[in-house]
Design a protein around this motif. Structure first.
Motif, PDB file in Angstrom:
ATOM      1  N   ALA A  40       0.817  -1.298  -0.180  1.00 51.75           N
ATOM      2  CA  ALA A  40       0.007  -0.170   0.146  1.00 51.75           C
ATOM      3  C   ALA A  40       1.028   1.225   0.045  1.00 51.75           C
ATOM      4  N   LYS A  41       0.408   2.455  -0.604  1.00 50.90           N
ATOM      5  CA  LYS A  41       0.898   3.718  -0.465  1.00 50.90           C
ATOM      6  C   LYS A  41       0.445   4.285   1.006  1.00 50.90           C
ATOM      7  N   GLN A  42       1.374   5.254   1.346  1.00 55.80           N
ATOM      8  CA  GLN A  42       0.959   5.573   2.652  1.00 55.80           C
ATOM      9  C   GLN A  42       1.062   7.067   2.585  1.00 55.80           C
ATOM     10  N   THR A  43      -0.080   7.693   3.305  1.00 53.33           N
ATOM     11  CA  THR A  43       0.058   9.193   3.358  1.00 53.33           C
ATOM     12  C   THR A  43      -0.261   9.495   4.683  1.00 53.33           C
ATOM     13  N   THR A  44       0.207  10.633   5.219  1.00 51.26           N
ATOM     14  CA  THR A  44      -0.280  11.126   6.780  1.00 51.26           C
ATOM     15  C   THR A  44      -1.357  12.026   6.602  1.00 51.26           C
ATOM     16  N   THR A  45      -2.145  12.161   7.517  1.00 50.88           N
ATOM     17  CA  THR A  45      -3.248  13.072   7.682  1.00 50.88           C
ATOM     18  C   THR A  45      -3.446  13.348   9.202  1.00 50.88           C
ATOM     19  N   ILE A  46      -4.200  14.363   9.547  1.00 47.68           N
ATOM     20  CA  ILE A  46      -4.649  14.817  10.966  1.00 47.68           C
ATOM     21  C   ILE A  46      -6.151  14.373  11.036  1.00 47.68           C
ATOM     22  N   CYS A  47      -6.571  13.817  12.258  1.00 50.32           N
ATOM     23  CA  CYS A  47      -7.927  13.327  12.624  1.00 50.32           C
ATOM     24  C   CYS A  47      -8.897  14.543  12.103  1.00 50.32           C
ATOM     25  N   CYS A  54      -4.587  14.690  16.142  1.00 57.36           N
ATOM     26  CA  CYS A  54      -3.977  13.270  16.338  1.00 57.36           C
ATOM     27  C   CYS A  54      -3.316  13.158  14.892  1.00 57.36           C
ATOM     28  N   GLY A  55      -2.179  12.448  14.643  1.00 54.81           N
ATOM     29  CA  GLY A  55      -1.772  11.888  13.460  1.00 54.81           C
ATOM     30  C   GLY A  55      -2.158  10.470  13.296  1.00 54.81           C
ATOM     31  N   ILE A  56      -2.626  10.521  11.781  1.00 51.35           N
ATOM     32  CA  ILE A  56      -3.122   9.066  11.466  1.00 51.35           C
ATOM     33  C   ILE A  56      -2.287   8.574  10.146  1.00 51.35           C
ATOM     34  N   ILE A  57      -2.021   7.372   9.824  1.00 52.78           N
ATOM     35  CA  ILE A  57      -1.440   7.038   8.503  1.00 52.78           C
ATOM     36  C   ILE A  57      -2.630   6.407   7.712  1.00 52.78           C
ATOM     37  N   VAL A  58      -2.623   6.904   6.530  1.00 53.26           N
ATOM     38  CA  VAL A  58      -3.660   6.199   5.752  1.00 53.26           C
ATOM     39  C   VAL A  58      -3.114   5.152   4.660  1.00 53.26           C
ATOM     40  N   SER A  59      -3.234   4.156   4.531  1.00 50.92           N
ATOM     41  CA  SER A  59      -2.794   3.242   3.454  1.00 50.92           C
ATOM     42  C   SER A  59      -3.676   3.043   2.559  1.00 50.92           C
ATOM     43  N   GLN A  61      -4.321   1.190  -1.427  1.00 51.09           N
ATOM     44  CA  GLN A  61      -4.059   0.548  -2.458  1.00 51.09           C
ATOM     45  C   GLN A  61      -4.906   0.647  -3.934  1.00 51.09           C
ATOM     46  N   ASN A  62      -4.748   0.620  -4.842  1.00 52.90           N
ATOM     47  CA  ASN A  62      -5.561   0.698  -6.242  1.00 52.90           C
ATOM     48  C   ASN A  62      -6.600   1.850  -5.875  1.00 52.90           C
ATOM     49  N   GLY A  63      -6.211   3.115  -5.335  1.00 54.48           N
ATOM     50  CA  GLY A  63      -7.211   4.238  -5.239  1.00 54.48           C
ATOM     51  C   GLY A  63      -8.099   3.760  -4.052  1.00 54.48           C
ATOM     52  N   LYS A  64      -7.863   2.872  -3.209  1.00 57.79           N
ATOM     53  CA  LYS A  64      -8.908   2.585  -2.228  1.00 57.79           C
ATOM     54  C   LYS A  64      -8.282   2.400  -0.761  1.00 57.79           C
ATOM     55  N   VAL A  65      -8.654   3.286   0.387  1.00 59.58           N
ATOM     56  CA  VAL A  65      -8.258   2.962   1.500  1.00 59.58           C
ATOM     57  C   VAL A  65      -8.308   1.471   2.007  1.00 59.58           C
ATOM     58  N   VAL A  66      -7.284   0.894   2.363  1.00 57.59           N
ATOM     59  CA  VAL A  66      -7.144  -0.266   2.880  1.00 57.59           C
ATOM     60  C   VAL A  66      -6.907  -0.562   4.409  1.00 57.59           C
ATOM     61  N   ASN A  67      -6.557   0.822   4.833  1.00 60.90           N
ATOM     62  CA  ASN A  67      -6.132   0.732   6.546  1.00 60.90           C
ATOM     63  C   ASN A  67      -6.018   2.204   6.944  1.00 60.90           C
ATOM     64  N   THR A  68      -6.396   2.396   8.097  1.00 57.44           N
ATOM     65  CA  THR A  68      -6.015   3.697   8.762  1.00 57.44           C
ATOM     66  C   THR A  68      -5.431   3.357  10.199  1.00 57.44           C
ATOM     67  N   SER A  87     -11.602   5.382  13.275  1.00 61.51           N
ATOM     68  CA  SER A  87     -12.775   4.740  12.347  1.00 61.51           C
ATOM     69  C   SER A  87     -12.914   5.602  11.319  1.00 61.51           C
ATOM     70  N   ILE A  88     -11.925   6.351  10.895  1.00 58.43           N
ATOM     71  CA  ILE A  88     -11.991   7.150   9.650  1.00 58.43           C
ATOM     72  C   ILE A  88     -11.761   6.395   8.254  1.00 58.43           C
TER      73      ILE A  88
END
Lengths: 185, 827
Positions: A40-47, A54-59, A61-68, A87-88
């Motif tokens: 997966a590609k990872q990007t950071t975001t803020i809740c 709080c900091g969140i890592i969003v993973s 793959q193929n244009g879909k969120v697979v994990n936060t 839950s984001i």
């Protein structure tokens, strides 16, 4: 687990391939293999919920969120998240998201799907009509006020800073004085 | 927040009052826990025994709406027992200032300050005494009977523990336990902090609640130090930012004031808003006001429109008139608007008196509702008791991007501006808010260019340079970095600036490095001066991820960016002795003098040690205000009952309620009802939040993981009240106020206990405000979609809340009002 997650953002792919970075990657990569975020590609975001930030890592793959998950490098949250922050994933992967402009005509009992182009054009025409009809160049005392009294706006603390700035610039350009948002309530 | 989340760990005593951080700002509690681990204490003062109370060393219950009585008693305790830091208040506050001898306190003036006429104060007697040169007279011994300190002492002498206990319902021993514990933070080297939230702001005395605590923090030398400060736990991820950017009727970006009609020219506007001082040592930072105005006007209209012309385009308010939230929905109900934007917000559930708000929406010609999920506002026309065939309003529902579907920054409660990246595209045709705004702007501008109209130039001359443009002059897509840079500001021409004796050269087009370089002559732009330095030649500061912690105070100066000028603890100039420069807390110094300069956090307002400059530089006189003559309802906080309360009189004075409250019930509409001391509504009610939901539930009610944990609107009540009403835990009940009713599940708990107020037993109940009638049942799905089950039940708590506000902020009184609770079929 903790070491590998923590290191993920700091260590580039090249660094990972290089030897002698001071920690053994062997057991970690073995453990990481079955993880769904491996490719997966990872990007950071803020809740987007409360104001702790709080900091969140969003993973993705193929244009879909697979994990936060919580960002362990974030100095405030240090990897933790509360029930809402955790839950984001469901804000993105959610059948209930609005995905088309909708229009409810006067006296209608249903929504109708409409195009963006039609919607923007119609709203712009409404803005112009309401503004022109209610625009006051001067007030009752004859003072120059240049304001549109027939339109009001609320929102929004849910927007990014840059969007808040653009929005108020647009509204003030229109001459609105009734500009409010969540901070007032 | 004056301080930051991580800083709470350095507190010797954390007071959570008007807030419930364990539940509502859960990760902040990491730092409360750390403070406890370091030996600090946690004090929870709340009508309900909350999750925060469960972790507290001391829990003290109080009746909603009586915080000033509670805190006034603490001020008396601190003053009577000499627990204040005399040096701190003498140098850093207006304690020594001499007030007009004609000024009268409520104790000697029937419960009100001198100058009350109807519902407004004439503040003539609230002034300071001045000498021939206009300098404020002071008594450094603090003994003059007209000195602020002596007036404070006199005012709060009435707030003895017996009367305070009678008003608040807090047992006297608990009051004294809290006072004793918190007052210890006045010792040199100790720090106490306050975590407050809407539990303090949503009252007709909201500002004065916070003022009372600010006075305590000053008396105890807790402002500017690590582990201290006055910390508002803001409710939304970017409500700090949206406030900073002036999405309020009374402020432009950076807290510049919205022009009023009497300020016909830019010169008038600047003159009236630029404070002047005769205090020789005061820096008076707002003397730079014209620079920020000029830079803002340039950001709006660019260098080709003169500053005077640009100023003339800005809409102007009528002098003395408010255009606040309450005014909007009152005017809307009275049919005064044709159009309305509800952008990223859900007023049909979030504003007070939902029935009035929802009825008001039916009077509009058109409503634009922008959100990521369906809301009660967008769907108001098919809501409870609505007949769509009779509602004329055209409604547009615009789908927008969620936070991870666009790029940009948000500012947390600690003023920390953090960058977010785009992870995925939005579903379907949903677009980022910024793109929607941009499209609307272009289309409206086009109409004015083609067809003309009143005030045409205000819109056609607005600059919109946010990315490469196409042949038709429009940008291809919105470059959010270009917006962030405009907010920071540019040099619009080559400029040489004298920076503390050093000539600095700047080129046209260069980003301005910090707001100290902004100019009043139109040679710079800045869309929000307090964010100047956030996006410079060094890059996007908000995106930084450095975790260096040189001070050991977890200030993390290289993580993102904090306004102003990356300062993490504001007022830190007050963390050191005014003469020696030695930190009050040598173990946790926020700043230190290394012999040549200050090191540590970015110093705030402070000159070299011994210079004598008072550090509260945003105040014209340079000092913090124990006495605050700028407010509408008095220079000291005074206890008044909420507009709706369970007792017939104010036990402290003949003045029942705040005489200046922002009211609509006097000669109001059929929707503006008030029922105080009314046997039909005998119970005090307060709204609150749960961890699993957020605001009106507009995001969380659609998120099954969360909704399943808190599916139902409920009312929480004591075992005693449940017994009195014959209500069992889990039973369906109706909660009613004079304005509306809402169905709830009864939760009978030990967390509420009846209060003894003025000798009588008073019950309080609590309700969350996250619910609304729109559910998944109303959504249309594609054929192959599995239709989700209905997640939540119940409607908004705001069906019950009163339409009345604080006189200063106009924030509604949602935390103290009167209700009844009825079992189905039983009155």
């Amino acid at each position: 687990m903790d070491v590998s997650r923590r290191g993920f953002l700091k260590i580039s792919g090249a660094a990972l391939a290089a030897s002698g970075i001071g920690i053994s990657l062997k057991p970690v990569s073995a453990y990481a293999q079955p993880l769904k975020i491996k490719y997966a590609k990872q990007t950071t975001t803020i809740c987007p919920y409360c104001s702790v930030g709080c900091g969140i890592i969003v993973s993705t793959q193929n244009g879909k969120v697979v994990n936060t998950e919580g960002d362990p490098d974030h100095p405030i949250s240090k990897g933790s998240l509360c029930s809402k922050g955790g839950s984001i994933y469901q804000l993105s992967v959610n059948k209930n998201r609005l995905d088309k402009p909708l229009y409810r005509a006067p006296y209608a009992s249903e929504w109708k799907e409409v195009s963006w182009e039609w919607t923007i054009e119609k709203i712009a025409a409404n803005i112009k009509k309401s503004r022109d009809e209610s625009f006051k160049i001067t007030n009752d005392k004859g003072q120059l006020v240049n304001r549109a009294m027939g339109i009001a706006s609320v929102g929004s603390a849910a927007m990014d800073n840059e969007e808040c700035y653009l929005y108020q610039k647009f509204l003030r350009g229109l001459g609105l004085v009734y500009i409010e948002h969540q901070a007032r309530i | 927040m004056t301080n930051q989340w991580n800083d709470i760990q350095f507190s010797d005593c954390v007071l959570a009052m008007g807030s419930n951080p364990a539940s509502n700002h859960p990760i902040s509690f990491k730092y409360v826990t750390k403070a406890i681990e370091r030996g600090g204490t946690l004090v929870s003062v709340d009508p309900r025994f909350t999750q925060t109370s469960a972790k507290a060393h001391i829990y003290a219950p109080l009746r909603s709406g009586t915080d000033i009585a509670f805190l006034g008693g603490m001020i008396k305790y601190i003053v009577d027992n000499g627990l204040y830091n005399e040096r701190y208040i003498k140098f850093f506050t207006n304690a020594s200032f001499l007030v007009n001898p004609d000024f009268k306190l409520p104790g000697e003036n029937n419960g009100v300050f001198s100058g009350l006429s109807g519902t407004k104060y004439d503040k003539a007697t609230w002034s300071y005494q001045t000498d021939g040169a206009g300098v404020i007279k002071k008594d450094p011994t603090l003994r003059d009977p007209n000195s602020v300190f002596q007036l404070l002492k006199k005012h709060y002498s009435r707030y003895n523990p017996d009367i305070v206990s009678e008003i608040t319902g807090t047992p006297k021993d608990k009051l004294l336990e809290v006072y004793k514990e918190y007052a210890k933070t006045g010792q040199t080297g100790k720090a106490g902090t306050i975590m407050y939230a809407m539990g303090w702001t949503q009252h007709t005395v909201g500002v004065q609640n916070i003022r009372a605590m600010s006075i305590i923090q000053l008396l105890l030398a807790n402002m500017g130090v690590a582990g201290g400060g006055v910390n508002a736990l803001r409710g939304e991820s970017n409500v700090q930012g949206s406030t900073d950017y002036g999405l309020l009727y009374n402020v432009l970006p950076g807290y510049l004031k919205t022009p009023v009609a009497s300020q016909q020219t830019l010169k008038d506007y600047n003159e009236q808003n630029t404070p002047k001082t005769k205090e020789a040592k005061s820096l008076n930072w707002w003397s730079n006001y014209p620079k920020y105005t000029a830079s803002l006007l340039r950001a709006f209209y660019g260098p080709n429109v003169t500053l005077d012309e640009a100023y003339s385009y800005l809409p102007k308010l009528d002098d003395g008139k408010a255009y606040s939230w309450l005014d909007i929905f009152d005017q809307m109900y009275k049919d005064k608007f044709t159009g309305f934007f509800s952008w990223g917000q859900n007023p049909a559930c979030s504003g007070p008196s939902s029935n009035k708000t929802r009825a008001a929406l039916t009077k509009l010609d058109w409503l634009v509702n922008v959100n990521i999920f369906d809301t009660e506002t967008g769907n108001f026309w098919r809501g409870p008791d609505m007949d769509p065939s009779k509602i004329k309003t055209e409604v547009f529902s615009l789908p927008c991007a969620a936070s991870i579907e666009k790029e940009g920054s948000i500012s947390n409660s600690g003023r920390l501006m953090q960058w977010r990246y785009k992870a995925v595209n939005s579903p379907g045709e949903a677009m980022p808010d910024g793109e929607i705004i941009s499209d609307l702007f272009y289309r409206v501008r086009e109409l004015y260019e083609k067809e003309g109209g009143p005030g045409r130039e205000a819109i056609t001359k607005l600059t919109w340079n946010y990315g490469p443009k196409r042949g038709d002059g429009k940008i291809r897509h919105l470059d959010i970095h270009a917006v962030a840079k405009e907010i920071n500001g540019y040099f619009l021409e080559d400029k040489t600036i004298d920076d503390k004796g050093v000539k600095k050269e700047f080129k046209k087009g260069q980003l301005v490095p910090a707001f100290a370089f902004l100019q009043d002559d139109g040679s710079t732009s800045s869309g929000c001066w307090i964010y100047c330095a956030s996006y410079t030649d060094a890059g996007n500061m908000a995106a930084r991820r450095g975790t260096k912690d040189a001070t050991g105070l977890e200030l993390y100066p290289e993580w993102a960016w904090s306004w102003p000028v990356n300062r993490r603890i504001i007022y830190n100039g007050a963390s050191v002795d005014p003469e020696t420069g030695k930190p009050w807390d040598v173990e946790h110094p926020v700043i230190m003098w290394d012999g040549a300069k200050w090191v540590g956090d970015v110093p705030d307002g402070v000159a070299p040690p011994g210079d004598g400059r008072p550090p509260f530089i945003m105040k014209p006189d340079g000092v913090a205000s124990i006495y605050g003559p700028g407010l509408k309802d008095g220079p000291f906080p005074e206890h008044y009952e909420p507009l709706e309360c369970p007792i017939e009189k104010n036990l402290l004075s003949p003045q029942f309620i705040n005489p200046t409250a922002y009211r609509f019930d006097v000669n109001g509409t059929d929707m503006d009802l008030r029922a105080t001391c009314d046997p039909r509504f005998p119970f005090v009610c307060s709204t609150y939040r749960v961890s699993e939901h957020w605001q009106t539930g507009v995001m969380t009610r659609w998120t099954s993981w969360l909704a399943e944990m808190q599916p139902d609107m409920f009312v929480e009540m004591s075992v005693e009240l449940a017994k009195l009403k014959g209500i069992k835990n889990g039973e369906k009940v109706t909660v009613k106020s004079v304005r509306g009713e809402v169905q709830c599940v009864a939760i009978v708990t030990d967390r509420f206990k009846p209060f003894i107020i003025g000798g009588q037993t008073i019950h309080q109940v609590g309700i969350p405000w996250h619910y609304g009638w729109v559910t998944t049942a109303m959504r249309k799905y594609a054929h192959d979609d599995k239709k989700p089950e209905v997640f939540t039940f119940g409607d908004s708590a705001n069906l019950l809340t009163p339409f009345v506000g604080d006189p200063n902020t106009m924030i509604p009184e949602s935390k103290a009002f009167m209700v009844n609770v009825e079992k189905k079929g039983v009155k």
